[in-house]
Structures are given as C-alpha cells and as structure tokens.
Design a protein around this motif. Structure first.
Motif, PDB file in Angstrom:
ATOM      1  N   GLY A  76      -1.493 -48.362  20.230  1.00 40.76           N
ATOM      2  CA  GLY A  76      -2.772 -47.692  20.124  1.00 40.76           C
ATOM      3  C   GLY A  76      -2.756 -46.752  18.942  1.00 40.76           C
ATOM      4  O   GLY A  76      -1.743 -46.633  18.248  1.00 40.76           O
ATOM      5  N   PRO A  77      -3.854 -46.064  18.680  1.00 37.91           N
ATOM      6  CA  PRO A  77      -3.873 -45.095  17.574  1.00 37.91           C
ATOM      7  C   PRO A  77      -2.771 -44.057  17.754  1.00 37.91           C
ATOM      8  O   PRO A  77      -2.555 -43.555  18.855  1.00 37.91           O
ATOM      9  N   LEU A  78      -2.064 -43.755  16.677  1.00 37.05           N
ATOM     10  CA  LEU A  78      -0.973 -42.789  16.728  1.00 37.05           C
ATOM     11  C   LEU A  78      -1.451 -41.425  16.234  1.00 37.05           C
ATOM     12  O   LEU A  78      -2.167 -41.337  15.234  1.00 37.05           O
ATOM     13  N   ALA A  79      -1.051 -40.384  16.941  1.00 41.59           N
ATOM     14  CA  ALA A  79      -1.327 -39.016  16.500  1.00 41.59           C
ATOM     15  C   ALA A  79      -0.054 -38.472  15.862  1.00 41.59           C
ATOM     16  O   ALA A  79       1.049 -38.672  16.378  1.00 41.59           O
ATOM     17  N   SER A  80      -0.213 -37.794  14.724  1.00 38.64           N
ATOM     18  CA  SER A  80       0.971 -37.286  14.025  1.00 38.64           C
ATOM     19  C   SER A  80       0.689 -35.921  13.421  1.00 38.64           C
ATOM     20  O   SER A  80      -0.465 -35.509  13.256  1.00 38.64           O
ATOM     21  N   THR A  81       1.770 -35.236  13.089  1.00 38.30           N
ATOM     22  CA  THR A  81       1.636 -33.985  12.342  1.00 38.30           C
ATOM     23  C   THR A  81       1.209 -34.334  10.921  1.00 38.30           C
ATOM     24  O   THR A  81       1.219 -35.505  10.524  1.00 38.30           O
ATOM     25  N   ARG A  82       0.850 -33.312  10.129  1.00 35.14           N
ATOM     26  CA  ARG A  82       0.263 -33.605   8.821  1.00 35.14           C
ATOM     27  C   ARG A  82       0.896 -32.813   7.679  1.00 35.14           C
ATOM     28  O   ARG A  82       0.229 -32.436   6.732  1.00 35.14           O
ATOM     29  N   LYS A  83       2.166 -32.593   7.749  1.00 30.90           N
ATOM     30  CA  LYS A  83       2.807 -31.883   6.648  1.00 30.90           C
ATOM     31  C   LYS A  83       3.070 -32.836   5.489  1.00 30.90           C
ATOM     32  O   LYS A  83       3.189 -34.056   5.670  1.00 30.90           O
ATOM     33  N   GLY A 130       4.760 -46.433  28.977  1.00 27.38           N
ATOM     34  CA  GLY A 130       3.885 -47.004  27.964  1.00 27.38           C
ATOM     35  C   GLY A 130       3.644 -46.091  26.775  1.00 27.38           C
ATOM     36  O   GLY A 130       2.745 -46.344  25.968  1.00 27.38           O
ATOM     37  N   SER A 131       4.435 -45.060  26.642  1.00 26.66           N
ATOM     38  CA  SER A 131       4.303 -44.143  25.518  1.00 26.66           C
ATOM     39  C   SER A 131       5.286 -44.511  24.413  1.00 26.66           C
ATOM     40  O   SER A 131       6.242 -45.250  24.627  1.00 26.66           O
ATOM     41  N   VAL A 132       5.044 -43.991  23.220  1.00 27.90           N
ATOM     42  CA  VAL A 132       5.967 -44.134  22.112  1.00 27.90           C
ATOM     43  C   VAL A 132       5.906 -42.839  21.304  1.00 27.90           C
ATOM     44  O   VAL A 132       4.841 -42.240  21.152  1.00 27.90           O
ATOM     45  N   GLU A 133       7.041 -42.398  20.815  1.00 26.53           N
ATOM     46  CA  GLU A 133       7.097 -41.180  20.017  1.00 26.53           C
ATOM     47  C   GLU A 133       8.268 -41.275  19.063  1.00 26.53           C
ATOM     48  O   GLU A 133       9.155 -42.115  19.228  1.00 26.53           O
ATOM     49  N   GLY A 134       8.249 -40.409  18.071  1.00 28.87           N
ATOM     50  CA  GLY A 134       9.353 -40.415  17.123  1.00 28.87           C
ATOM     51  C   GLY A 134       8.991 -39.730  15.832  1.00 28.87           C
ATOM     52  O   GLY A 134       8.165 -38.815  15.796  1.00 28.87           O
ATOM     53  N   SER A 135       9.595 -40.213  14.751  1.00 31.83           N
ATOM     54  CA  SER A 135       9.362 -39.664  13.418  1.00 31.83           C
ATOM     55  C   SER A 135       9.102 -40.804  12.455  1.00 31.83           C
ATOM     56  O   SER A 135       9.762 -41.861  12.521  1.00 31.83           O
ATOM     57  N   LEU A 136       8.154 -40.583  11.547  1.00 26.70           N
ATOM     58  CA  LEU A 136       7.824 -41.578  10.534  1.00 26.70           C
ATOM     59  C   LEU A 136       8.635 -41.380   9.256  1.00 26.70           C
ATOM     60  O   LEU A 136       8.397 -42.049   8.255  1.00 26.70           O
ATOM     61  N   GLY A 137       9.579 -40.471   9.304  1.00 27.16           N
ATOM     62  CA  GLY A 137      10.378 -40.164   8.131  1.00 27.16           C
ATOM     63  C   GLY A 137       9.998 -38.836   7.529  1.00 27.16           C
ATOM     64  O   GLY A 137      10.781 -38.203   6.822  1.00 27.16           O
ATOM     65  N   CYS A 138       8.777 -38.391   7.833  1.00 26.39           N
ATOM     66  CA  CYS A 138       8.296 -37.086   7.390  1.00 26.39           C
ATOM     67  C   CYS A 138       7.656 -36.385   8.584  1.00 26.39           C
ATOM     68  O   CYS A 138       8.125 -35.350   9.034  1.00 26.39           O
ATOM     69  N   PHE A 178       5.330 -38.243  15.451  1.00 24.80           N
ATOM     70  CA  PHE A 178       4.146 -38.930  15.984  1.00 24.80           C
ATOM     71  C   PHE A 178       4.329 -39.206  17.470  1.00 24.80           C
ATOM     72  O   PHE A 178       5.428 -39.168  18.018  1.00 24.80           O
ATOM     73  N   HIS A 179       3.209 -39.516  18.126  1.00 21.98           N
ATOM     74  CA  HIS A 179       3.230 -39.997  19.505  1.00 21.98           C
ATOM     75  C   HIS A 179       1.987 -40.837  19.739  1.00 21.98           C
ATOM     76  O   HIS A 179       0.994 -40.733  19.001  1.00 21.98           O
ATOM     77  N   GLY A 180       2.055 -41.706  20.736  1.00 18.43           N
ATOM     78  CA  GLY A 180       0.924 -42.575  21.024  1.00 18.43           C
ATOM     79  C   GLY A 180       1.246 -43.490  22.182  1.00 18.43           C
ATOM     80  O   GLY A 180       2.161 -43.245  22.968  1.00 18.43           O
ATOM     81  N   ARG A 181       0.476 -44.571  22.300  1.00 16.29           N
ATOM     82  CA  ARG A 181       0.643 -45.541  23.374  1.00 16.29           C
ATOM     83  C   ARG A 181       1.150 -46.858  22.804  1.00 16.29           C
ATOM     84  O   ARG A 181       0.816 -47.241  21.665  1.00 16.29           O
ATOM     85  N   ALA A 182       1.972 -47.551  23.580  1.00 16.01           N
ATOM     86  CA  ALA A 182       2.512 -48.844  23.168  1.00 16.01           C
ATOM     87  C   ALA A 182       2.611 -49.733  24.413  1.00 16.01           C
ATOM     88  O   ALA A 182       3.425 -49.473  25.302  1.00 16.01           O
ATOM     89  N   LYS A 183       1.778 -50.749  24.459  1.00 14.05           N
ATOM     90  CA  LYS A 183       1.756 -51.658  25.613  1.00 14.05           C
ATOM     91  C   LYS A 183       2.654 -52.860  25.349  1.00 14.05           C
ATOM     92  O   LYS A 183       2.448 -53.603  24.381  1.00 14.05           O
ATOM     93  N   VAL A 184       3.659 -53.026  26.181  1.00 12.62           N
ATOM     94  CA  VAL A 184       4.607 -54.129  26.032  1.00 12.62           C
ATOM     95  C   VAL A 184       4.197 -55.274  26.946  1.00 12.62           C
ATOM     96  O   VAL A 184       3.986 -55.085  28.148  1.00 12.62           O
ATOM     97  N   ALA A 185       4.076 -56.487  26.377  1.00 13.02           N
ATOM     98  CA  ALA A 185       3.726 -57.677  27.158  1.00 13.02           C
ATOM     99  C   ALA A 185       4.447 -58.871  26.548  1.00 13.02           C
ATOM    100  O   ALA A 185       4.140 -59.278  25.421  1.00 13.02           O
ATOM    101  N   GLY A 186       5.407 -59.411  27.295  1.00 12.44           N
ATOM    102  CA  GLY A 186       6.183 -60.530  26.777  1.00 12.44           C
ATOM    103  C   GLY A 186       6.942 -60.123  25.532  1.00 12.44           C
ATOM    104  O   GLY A 186       7.713 -59.164  25.534  1.00 12.44           O
ATOM    105  N   SER A 187       6.708 -60.847  24.438  1.00 11.24           N
ATOM    106  CA  SER A 187       7.401 -60.548  23.183  1.00 11.24           C
ATOM    107  C   SER A 187       6.532 -59.737  22.228  1.00 11.24           C
ATOM    108  O   SER A 187       6.820 -59.671  21.032  1.00 11.24           O
ATOM    109  N   SER A 188       5.467 -59.112  22.732  1.00 12.41           N
ATOM    110  CA  SER A 188       4.581 -58.351  21.868  1.00 12.41           C
ATOM    111  C   SER A 188       4.497 -56.892  22.303  1.00 12.41           C
ATOM    112  O   SER A 188       4.679 -56.561  23.484  1.00 12.41           O
ATOM    113  N   ILE A 189       4.220 -56.036  21.358  1.00 13.74           N
ATOM    114  CA  ILE A 189       3.956 -54.625  21.606  1.00 13.74           C
ATOM    115  C   ILE A 189       2.648 -54.290  20.887  1.00 13.74           C
ATOM    116  O   ILE A 189       2.532 -54.515  19.677  1.00 13.74           O
TER     117      ILE A 189
END
Length: 275
Positions: free
Chosen positions: A219-226, A194-202, A205-216
């Motif tokens: 939750g609030p995403l935490a990211s670096t701040r450069k 149920g986690s999600v992480e990656g890059s926003l292009g700059c 980030f990481h956070g939570r992502a609940k998958v149910a049927g065709s929806s995701i």
C-alpha cells in the motif's frame, strides 16, 4: 553346557551384526557390505559462504553466496550473483566437484571477480573439515594448492519478523550493487499483521504489505522527509519504485528477492543466525 555355548555364540553373532550396521558418526553405506561410512556431514545443509582465500588473500563473500549438497551427489547454490549446479562425490574427507553450469546474469565487476575465483576454487578435489555442532557448524574446503572456502551452516529465514538488509538492485537480467556509500543502510521488516517498516537508505518508512502466494502488494508508504546526500536519495527513489503496488517475491533460504511489475527489483539478505 552345549545349550549355554550355543546361547553365547548367538549373542556374539547378534552383537557383531549390530556393530556392522551401526552408523556411528557416518551413515551406513547402503550397499549391503555392512561397512560404516566416514563421510563428513556436509549434505542437506545450507552452507553460507563466509570468505574465500586465494593465493593468501582473503576476500569476504557477497551476501547470498552459498552452497548446498544433496544426498544424490548434486551441488547447487549461488556464487555471489549467479546460481550454479555441479555434480559432486564425497569420499571420506574428500569432496570432488565436477564440471557445472551457471546462469548468465550480468553482474558488476567486483561480483564477477569473486564468482570467477569461487568457481575456480570450488572444483576438483577438495579436503573438507567440519567443526562445531548443529547451527554452529563451520565447513572449510581446501584445494591441493592451499586455497580455501570458509562456510557456515545457516537455518532458513522466515519472511515475517526478519530484518531483511537490502544488498543489491536488479533491472531485468542485470544485477547491480548499491550506490557507493549506501551499503547496509536500507532494510525492511514484514510483520505478521500485514505491516512493513524499515529504512529506504535515508528516510525511515512504514506501511501495509499484503502477502498472497508468491506476491506482496504494497500500500502507500509513509516516510520521513529529511534530505540526504545524492547516492542515498538515488537509492531511496529506486526502492520506492520497487515497493509500490504488486510485486513478486522469492526466498532462497536466507535471501529475499522482490520484483516489481516493471522488472525493477531488489535483493536482500537475513542477518547471520546466532547459534
């Protein structure tokens, strides 16, 4: 002696019958004639478009461009932005593509140019050549004028565990490319926990992502701040708007679409599968 000749004759007839129905490298015709089809194995495969060569000029295909041909003589896929369908007929190594239909999503000029060239090339009589085996298969479709489409077989990608690379943005019925200079920077991976992480292009980030049927639901995403150049920050702001709260998603083989409730969305693709 008579019984022995009869046994040999029956054995010969059985052998001939078996040869007449053996599929060999192609499927049986199914018309009762007992002939062996020599059609190339192009149906039932998701063919990702690698490149298009027209007038001697080779152009790399946009992410998500693909062709699928079913056993009922129907082709469908994506031209690079819009989806299409068309009737096809396979006869030996010739694939004949009839008139088709496409969706009418607004696309940027470079995608429109590719789509027009792809649409013109993927029509009429095409010579097909398949090389390789299984996941390593490659298909080349060539027109009578020498223009060609290069495609590769690709297995489907699962939502979780795939490093989805963001390839485009969507606003309602309009698709746009990423801001110049940001291509290949943004990506996201969903975990089975149920986690999600990656890059926003700059920033990452990481956070939570609940998958149910065709929806995701994100939750609030935490990211670096450069701080990054303008186009990267523009992309980051757009993605943060999409990856917020409840979204709908679809996966078409190796292409992911995420759409927020305000109609803003993104398109992403899975990396090419390794054979």
């Amino acid at each position: 002696m008579h019984k022995q000749r009869m046994a040999v004759s029956v054995l010969a007839l059985l052998t001939l019958a078996a040869c007449g129905t053996e599929s060999g490298s192609g499927a049986g015709s199914g018309d009762g004639s007992g002939t062996v089809r020599t059609d190339l194995p192009v149906t039932g495969v998701h063919w990702s478009v690698s490149s298009l060569t027209v007038g001697g000029k080779k152009t790399a295909a946009p992410a998500g461009a693909h062709v699928e041909i079913d056993s009922q003589g129907r082709a469908s896929g994506n031209l690079g932005c819009n989806r299409f369908t068309a009737d096809v007929r396979i006869d030996g190594d010739t694939v004949t593509v009839g008139p088709g239909t496409t969706t009418e999503m607004g696309c940027e000029e470079d995608l429109q140019q590719f789509e027009k060239a792809m649409g013109r090339t993927f029509s009429g009589k095409l010579k097909a050549a398949v090389t390789g085996r299984s996941a390593d298969r490659a298909l080349t479709l060539t027109t009578a004028e020498g223009d060609s489409i290069a495609l590769t077989a690709q297995p489907p990608a699962p939502l979780t565990g795939t490093a989805w690379k963001v390839t485009g943005l969507v606003s309602g019925s309009t698709a746009t490319s990423l801001p110049a200079g940001t291509e290949g920077r943004a990506h996201l991976t969903f975990g089975k926990d149920g986690s999600v992480e990656g890059s926003l292009g700059c920033n990452s980030f990481h956070g939570r992502a609940k998958v149910a049927g065709s929806s995701i639901t994100f939750g609030p995403l935490a990211s670096t701040r450069k701080m990054c150049p303008g186009p990267e920050m523009e992309l980051e702001r757009t993605l943060l708007g999409v990856l917020k709260g409840r979204t709908t998603y679809t996966i078409e083989h190796r292409s992911l679409s995420l759409t927020a409730q305000n109609g803003k969305g993104l398109g992403a693709s899975a990396p090419a599968a390794k054979g």
